[in-house]
Write an enzyme that holds these catalytic residues in place. Sequence first.
Site, PDB file in Angstrom:
ATOM      1  N   ASP A 453       0.938  -1.218  -0.070  1.00 26.02           N
ATOM      2  CA  ASP A 453       0.000  -0.004  -0.075  1.00 26.02           C
ATOM      3  C   ASP A 453       0.577   1.405   0.059  1.00 26.02           C
ATOM      4  O   ASP A 453       1.091   1.863  -1.033  1.00 26.02           O
ATOM      5  CB  ASP A 453      -1.007  -0.090   1.183  1.00 26.02           C
ATOM      6  N   GLU A 684      -3.267  -7.428  12.917  1.00 28.07           N
ATOM      7  CA  GLU A 684      -2.855  -7.041  11.399  1.00 28.07           C
ATOM      8  C   GLU A 684      -1.310  -6.872  11.381  1.00 28.07           C
ATOM      9  O   GLU A 684      -0.620  -7.387  10.494  1.00 28.07           O
ATOM     10  CB  GLU A 684      -3.595  -6.209  11.116  1.00 28.07           C
TER      11      GLU A 684
HETATM   12  C1  6A9 Z   1     -10.810  -1.397   3.157  1.00 27.37           C
HETATM   13  C2  6A9 Z   1     -12.095  -0.870   4.918  1.00 27.37           C
HETATM   14  C3  6A9 Z   1     -13.737  -2.003   8.189  1.00 27.37           C
HETATM   15  C4  6A9 Z   1      -4.250  -4.021   3.419  1.00 27.37           C
HETATM   16  O1  6A9 Z   1      -5.198  -8.258   4.355  1.00 27.37           O
HETATM   17  C5  6A9 Z   1      -5.952  -7.676   3.197  1.00 27.37           C
HETATM   18  C6  6A9 Z   1      -5.102  -6.427   2.896  1.00 27.37           C
HETATM   19  C7  6A9 Z   1      -3.841  -6.585   2.340  1.00 27.37           C
HETATM   20  O2  6A9 Z   1      -3.717  -7.517   1.200  1.00 27.37           O
HETATM   21  C8  6A9 Z   1      -2.873  -5.507   1.937  1.00 27.37           C
HETATM   22  O3  6A9 Z   1      -1.566  -5.790   1.778  1.00 27.37           O
HETATM   23  N1  6A9 Z   1      -5.192  -5.364   3.596  1.00 27.37           N
HETATM   24  C9  6A9 Z   1      -2.692  -4.540   3.327  1.00 27.37           C
HETATM   25  O4  6A9 Z   1      -2.016  -3.648   2.878  1.00 27.37           O
HETATM   26  C10 6A9 Z   1      -6.619  -4.973   4.141  1.00 27.37           C
HETATM   27  C11 6A9 Z   1      -7.193  -4.076   3.126  1.00 27.37           C
HETATM   28  C12 6A9 Z   1      -8.443  -3.720   3.122  1.00 27.37           C
HETATM   29  C13 6A9 Z   1      -8.988  -2.824   2.000  1.00 27.37           C
HETATM   30  C14 6A9 Z   1     -10.477  -2.604   2.308  1.00 27.37           C
HETATM   31  C15 6A9 Z   1     -12.164  -1.678   3.689  1.00 27.37           C
HETATM   32  C16 6A9 Z   1     -13.089  -1.718   5.892  1.00 27.37           C
HETATM   33  O5  6A9 Z   1     -12.582  -1.537   7.191  1.00 27.37           O
END
Ligand code: 6A9
Length: 714
Positions: A453, A684
């Site tokens: 990100d 996380e």
């Molecule tokens: C947002 C918001 C209640 C971000 O683990 C999933 C991903 C990874 O693949 C990525 O590498 N996460 C990491 O940088 C989370 C991404 C969430 C995006 C959606 C919605 C809702 O919150």
Amino acid sequence: MKTRSPRAVVTGLMWLQHGGSLRHTSEQNDGVSRYGWLMHDGENFGVQEIRDEGLVLRTEFVKQPGGDHGGDWSWRFTVKMEGKGPAPLLSLFFYVATDGQGTLRPVLENGTRLAAVAGTAEELGDFTLTFLPPTGEGGEGPKYASYNFLAAGVPGLHRLTDLVRHSLRESSVFSPPGRPRRRFFGVSSTRGLPREPPRGQLLLHQVTLEPPAALEVTLESGSAAGPRRGRLAGPVLSAALARHAAAFEQRFEDTFGLGARGVSLPQRHFAQAALSEMLGGIGFFHGRSLLRSEHREEPLPGMEATLFTAVPSRSCFPRGFLWDEGFHLLLLGRWDPALARDILAHWLDLLNADGWIPREQILGEEARSRVPPEFVVQHSETANPPTLLLALERLLPDAPLPYLRRLFPRLRAWFQWLNRTQAGPEPFTFRWRGRDADPERFLNPKTLSSGLDDYPRASHPSAQERHLDLRCWMALGARVLAALAERLGEPPAPYSDMAAALSDNDLLDRLHWAPELGAFADFGNHSAAVALRWHQPAAVPGRPPPAPRLRREVREAPRPRSAAALGYVSLFPLLLQLLRADSPRLPALLGSMRSEKQLWTPFGLRSLARDSPMYLRRNTEHDPPYWRGSVWVNINFLALRALHGYARAAGPHRERAAQLYRELRHNLVANVFRQYEATGFLWEHYRDSDGAGQGCRPFAGWSALVVLAMAEDY
Ligand code: 6A9
């Protein structure tokens, strides 16, 4: 719980401590203090514990195969209060709902107690769900309870909580013999029914009682009646649960060998819970993604798809994420290779005709209801690291050939899509597409496709960029495809040639070594002098003065050069073991890893060096740092795996790698465990200053890789 099929019948539980709030789905911040699967085998058995404001709720299930429809299921729910004091009134709401197919018929006792549901559905055939009367905690005696019953039409599963909440009226009375009467909220069909045309039917059984108590629910499959020897309830259920628990313990030890290594009992329970949470989070999703392509203005629904997958987080991100899944499969593949293969196959079936797999899978209304609208649409130029190949590399030796044969064309199409659409400006370079537009808004425009990100890249996105991590992922991909071809008896070219070219250490050096940084890095149009500044937009006469905004100020013109960030991306040639064991660059990388001014913390490797300009910097006023300092378990796992490899390979840096490996493993495992003990969750990511869990919890996606680190199983 539901079957692995579209439009499945779903069963579930809500609960309410009268005076508190109705609980149903897994949420991030609703005050439930801890919850998670302590044991789960991914198939037949699980034990979950929920702690909610003094209430301890244990849910256990066993599946007993038989007949033609998946067999019988039984659940046991045990409730008790922590500490002393009068027990509050507690309601448990057991429900069964259809979602587009199937019929349910209530069997009522005394007009109010839903004793059973007789049902028929595609996948389940004929079945009977029985709600047994509550007993004491250990199964003894009948337990006094009040009953309410609700039958309603449901507009969709994502509306269930609302529907039940709106049907609650404080008009029911709890009056145990010889004790004062108490009013409580009971479901009633009189109001609150949705106006939308129903998609399905809901039958709900509300039991109100004072803890402690135990309740059992059985699902008996019509077609399993012949082979069945008595109902899976009471002492029979206790015996089955005990048998499954013992088998789980044994299989866990056989798989990971933590007992044999002398790992302490609390750490073993923690490791079991980490694995179980990942297994318990696996879901079956069905529906369409919302897609945007370069060719059209308006987003379009994609093809109808089904996805069997683990999820990063049951509360925050209860859906599939492409690159997360490769990490999940590293662990799942050890526990249950067939399960891992099944999940991998589902993901590869999501390929479109071009060879693209959307990064985030938001399939169906229930999944969509958990995502803010601006994140729903998936862009067809957006890639994500091909970690599925990392998982496949480990599944390869034992996977059946017919399975691999069917996988191969899909993998080729996917890899070719990456190779074609993410090509860089020069041969053997690569560039993530889809970086943030409008660079003025961000300190550094994000690169969501990379998975990292807000990890800093070149300050000014351009077609000249070359991204180091992507290049390394492509090298890994080519290596795995070549190995797969060989396993199938097919020519490994062109993948073997590509793997060789992309692992050429001299070329890597020429394209990505940044002498001023003493590390590998991205290359692009970069200014080292950018900052966010408050900016006052011009006033419009007759209007209130506009609010100041943060804008990016560029104090030195960008020019083609290395992006000045030292962090996870710089480590990729080491992480994916492309650097030769005798590489002269290895000491510099190991040095940055071990330096407390740079990547080393007592809790694992931080994502961005402490002496890096963007370390812990916000990207906008609303975007706190994410991959700019925090410790992430997935990359730390890759680091451990690589160091373990370098410690084994002959070379001048073997000892150093071994030393780092030992320290890093200790730090990472100890901290994730410590945070679990303190909070009850895997997180996380972890704060680099004190190791505290951050972001979402529970996050038993890649953070559960700590189990493999404990087992030293890479
Ligand atoms: C947002 C918001 C209640 C971000 O683990 C999933 C991903 C990874 O693949 C990525 O590498 N996460 C990491 O940088 C989370 C991404 C969430 C995006 C959606 C919605 C809702 O919150």
